[in-house]
Design a protein around this motif. Structure first.
Motif, short mmCIF file in Angstrom:
data_model
loop_
_atom_site.label_atom_id
_atom_site.label_comp_id
_atom_site.label_asym_id
_atom_site.label_seq_id
_atom_site.Cartn_x
_atom_site.Cartn_y
_atom_site.Cartn_z
N VAL A 286 23.86 -16.29 4.65
CA VAL A 286 22.92 -16.66 5.15
C VAL A 286 23.04 -14.76 3.89
CG1 VAL A 286 23.24 -14.89 6.95
CG2 VAL A 286 20.86 -15.11 5.53
N THR A 287 21.67 -14.91 3.16
CA THR A 287 22.21 -13.63 1.68
C THR A 287 22.00 -12.71 2.72
OG1 THR A 287 22.33 -14.92 -0.26
CG2 THR A 287 21.21 -12.83 -0.40
N GLU A 288 22.05 -12.12 3.52
CA GLU A 288 21.14 -10.94 3.97
C GLU A 288 20.82 -9.69 3.28
OE1 GLU A 288 19.74 -8.99 7.93
OE2 GLU A 288 20.35 -10.58 7.16
N ILE A 289 19.34 -9.31 3.13
CA ILE A 289 18.78 -8.37 2.25
C ILE A 289 18.21 -6.62 2.46
CG2 ILE A 289 16.72 -7.93 0.63
CD1 ILE A 289 16.61 -10.81 -0.59
N LYS A 290 18.88 -5.92 2.74
CA LYS A 290 19.13 -4.42 3.91
C LYS A 290 18.08 -3.91 2.48
CE LYS A 290 20.95 -4.45 6.72
NZ LYS A 290 20.59 -4.96 7.57
N ALA A 291 18.05 -3.77 1.97
CA ALA A 291 16.30 -3.12 0.47
C ALA A 291 16.48 -3.78 -0.60
CB ALA A 291 16.89 -1.70 0.58
N ILE A 330 25.05 -5.70 10.24
CA ILE A 330 24.94 -5.16 9.34
C ILE A 330 24.80 -4.05 8.84
CG2 ILE A 330 24.44 -5.47 6.46
CD1 ILE A 330 25.35 -7.77 6.18
N THR A 331 24.65 -2.62 8.97
CA THR A 331 23.55 -1.46 8.82
C THR A 331 23.71 -0.61 7.65
OG1 THR A 331 25.56 0.21 9.94
CG2 THR A 331 24.37 -1.58 11.48
N PRO A 349 20.66 8.81 -11.54
CA PRO A 349 20.83 8.61 -10.50
C PRO A 349 21.10 9.92 -9.31
CG PRO A 349 22.49 7.47 -12.37
CD PRO A 349 21.55 8.46 -13.32
N ILE A 350 20.96 9.08 -8.39
CA ILE A 350 21.51 10.80 -7.39
C ILE A 350 22.28 9.89 -5.71
CG2 ILE A 350 19.80 12.17 -5.30
CD1 ILE A 350 19.21 12.09 -8.75
N GLY A 351 22.49 9.38 -5.66
CA GLY A 351 23.37 8.47 -4.42
C GLY A 351 23.53 7.25 -4.89
N ARG A 352 23.71 6.76 -2.86
CA ARG A 352 23.58 5.12 -3.08
C ARG A 352 23.46 5.04 -2.10
NH1 ARG A 352 29.83 3.10 -2.36
NH2 ARG A 352 30.43 4.19 -0.77
N LEU A 353 22.70 3.81 -1.47
CA LEU A 353 22.53 3.43 -0.23
C LEU A 353 23.65 1.73 0.21
CD1 LEU A 353 20.56 2.59 2.41
CD2 LEU A 353 19.71 1.47 1.00
N VAL A 354 24.25 2.98 0.79
CA VAL A 354 25.70 1.41 1.59
C VAL A 354 24.97 0.04 2.64
CG1 VAL A 354 27.95 1.42 1.86
CG2 VAL A 354 26.93 3.71 0.34
N ALA A 361 32.40 -1.22 4.88
CA ALA A 361 31.66 -0.47 3.52
C ALA A 361 31.59 -2.30 2.17
CB ALA A 361 31.14 0.53 2.34
N VAL A 362 30.35 -2.73 2.69
CA VAL A 362 30.49 -4.18 1.80
C VAL A 362 29.81 -4.90 1.19
CG1 VAL A 362 31.02 -5.22 4.16
CG2 VAL A 362 28.94 -5.30 4.16
N ALA A 363 28.48 -3.15 0.75
CA ALA A 363 27.57 -3.44 -0.76
C ALA A 363 26.98 -2.07 -1.00
CB ALA A 363 26.87 -4.65 -0.24
N ALA A 364 26.82 -1.85 -1.75
CA ALA A 364 26.03 -0.40 -2.77
C ALA A 364 25.44 -1.15 -3.45
CB ALA A 364 26.86 0.53 -2.27
N VAL A 365 24.06 -0.22 -3.50
CA VAL A 365 23.24 0.40 -4.47
C VAL A 365 23.39 1.67 -5.46
CG1 VAL A 365 22.33 -2.06 -4.39
CG2 VAL A 365 21.13 -0.05 -3.59
N PRO A 366 22.67 1.79 -6.17
CA PRO A 366 22.10 3.66 -6.39
C PRO A 366 21.00 4.01 -5.67
CG PRO A 366 23.40 2.27 -7.98
CD PRO A 366 23.24 0.79 -7.02
N VAL A 367 20.97 4.84 -5.55
CA VAL A 367 19.56 5.42 -5.37
C VAL A 367 19.38 6.03 -6.52
CG1 VAL A 367 19.15 4.87 -3.52
CG2 VAL A 367 20.74 6.95 -3.95
N VAL A 368 17.61 6.18 -7.20
CA VAL A 368 17.42 6.92 -8.50
C VAL A 368 16.28 7.22 -7.95
CG1 VAL A 368 18.81 5.85 -9.88
CG2 VAL A 368 16.39 5.16 -9.65
N ALA A 369 15.94 8.41 -8.89
CA ALA A 369 14.60 9.30 -8.99
C ALA A 369 13.92 8.82 -9.44
CB ALA A 369 15.34 10.49 -10.03
N SER A 370 12.63 9.25 -8.49
CA SER A 370 11.73 8.40 -9.03
C SER A 370 10.32 8.27 -9.56
CB SER A 370 10.21 7.68 -7.84
OG SER A 370 9.55 8.74 -7.43
N ALA A 371 10.86 9.77 -10.06
CA ALA A 371 9.91 11.13 -11.01
C ALA A 371 11.03 11.69 -11.75
CB ALA A 371 8.67 11.28 -9.87
N ALA A 372 9.88 12.47 -13.02
CA ALA A 372 10.57 13.12 -13.31
C ALA A 372 10.53 14.92 -12.86
CB ALA A 372 10.29 13.61 -15.04
#
Length: 399
Positions: A286-291, A330-331, A349-354, A361-372
């Protein structure tokens, strides 16, 4: 101490100590899990690949170079599609059917049946290659793009090298038997993945059930298209040297799988075995989508900015390929600083969601600012720096 040095000491005391790690958006937990036995496939070679990660879920002789028959035409069509996408070709461009490319109606090969010395449009030729598996259309397009078929084969090999197809070598545009013309099951899965990813509006052609040209209607030879609504491609092939071959793609919910079978014993067995492989893959993985991409995660305090906080969002979809039995383990963990400093750009880029499984850690994506967020004036910034510096000093003394 000068004013500049004094301000630098404030800045040093206030900056968060953290490092932004390089992250990937999709990954697999399969290497740490128990092996699941795939179905028994009586073919020379096969591969079952997860589209999102490129992970091989099952294989037999995956890297063995073998005659690919008309699965060769996936590279021919891919090159055409990329040139249509970059406007090097246009759909309505006329393509000549030369005497060298012309099909004389021999039963030993598949044909589109464009009359000799007449023309057909690029889009009709492309359908003739994908749906009718026309050798005449493949050779005519090779001549149209490169002057002759041998030069087009050079383009095929250049593209194969770019895609990482390490066990393949093309000599012609059709897949007719020729010394040195080979491809591996893994390489053909890599090519299928590139077609799905990069061909855009032309990928749906691989699922079209039939095509009529010159008054002759021919059906798509991929039998799975008629029996499984989740299958949307790709290509069949057969010669006496290659046996029966099939590259297929199926998407169910969030997961897409690619199967490639080379050297099956019959058209029926290549379809049955492909179906068995796909069903096995979807049944166990299965492809588990966490976000999802653009999902709001949290708000981060902002120092020296015209806004006190900024919302951060995921820059990509966080998804993990895993066995169904392990999916619930998976959390997610958010890795961000306690605060950030203005100015902040939109999308910074501000950090990452893992994604984490069993402490790893099995996967991660960057988290970014939604506004300037713009920076405050120098006096306000200096005053805030002094306050943060004094606060840090007090906390240090308390410790």
């Amino acid at each position: 101490m000068t004013l500049l040095a004094w301000m630098a000491s404030f800045r040093s005391a206030c900056l968060p100590r953290w490092a932004l790690l390089v992250a990937v958006g999709v990954s697999s937990t399969l290497s740490a899990q128990a092996v699941i036995t795939p179905p028994d496939i009586d073919a020379s070679a096969y591969v079952l690949m997860d589209y999102n990660t490129g992970e091989i879920l099952a294989q037999k002789n995956a890297n063995t170079p073998l005659p690919p028959a008309s699965l060769t035409k996936m590279m021919t069509s891919y090159l055409i599609e990329q040139r249509l996408n970059d406007n090097t070709l246009r759909e309505n461009d006329a393509v000549l059917m030369s005497e060298r490319a012309w099909c004389r109606g021999s039963s030993s090969q598949s044909c589109m049946y464009v009359p000799v010395n007449e023309t057909a449009s690029v889009i009709d030729m492309l359908r003739g290659i994908i749906i009718q598996s026309g050798n005449d259309a493949s050779k005519a397009m090779a001549e149209h793009l490169a002057g002759d078929e041998a030069s087009f084969a050079d383009l095929m090999n250049e593209e194969a090298n770019k895609l990482g197809m390490t066990q393949s070598h093309f000599v012609n545009a059709t897949g007719m038997p020729e010394t040195g013309h080979v491809a591996s099951a893994r390489d053909l899965a890599i090519l299928a993945r590139a077609i799905i990813k990069n061909s855009g509006d032309y990928y749906p052609l691989y699922a079209e059930p039939s095509f009529t040209y010159n008054g002759i209607t021919q059906g798509n030879r991929n039998a799975l298209l008629l029996t499984d609504s989740s299958v949307d491609g790709l290509k069949t092939g057969h010669t006496s040297a290659a046996g029966y071959c099939l590259a297929a793609s199926s998407k169910r919910e969030q997961m897409r799988l690619i199967s490639v079978i080379l050297g099956s014993k019959s058209a029926q067995s290549r379809a049955d075995d492909s179906r068995a492989l796909l069903n096995w893959g979807f049944g166990h993985f299965v492809t588990e989508i966490k976000a999802s991409k653009g999902q709001a995660v949290t708000e981060i305090p902002v120092r020296y900015g015209t806004a006190e906080q900024v919302a951060i969002v995921t820059n990509d979809t966080l998804q993990v390929l895993t066995t169904k039995a392990a999916a619930e383990r998976i959390t997610t963990v958010l890795e961000v600083p306690e605060h950030i400093e203005a100015p902040i750009a939109l999308g910074q880029p501000i950090g990452r969601l893992v994604a984490v499984m069993d402490g790893q850690a099995v996967a991660a994506v960057p988290v970014v600012a939604s506004a300037a967020v713009t920076k405050t004036g120098w006096f306000s910034t200096l005053w805030q720096r002094l306050g943060y510096w004094l606060k840090a000093k007090l906390q240090s003394n308390d410790a």
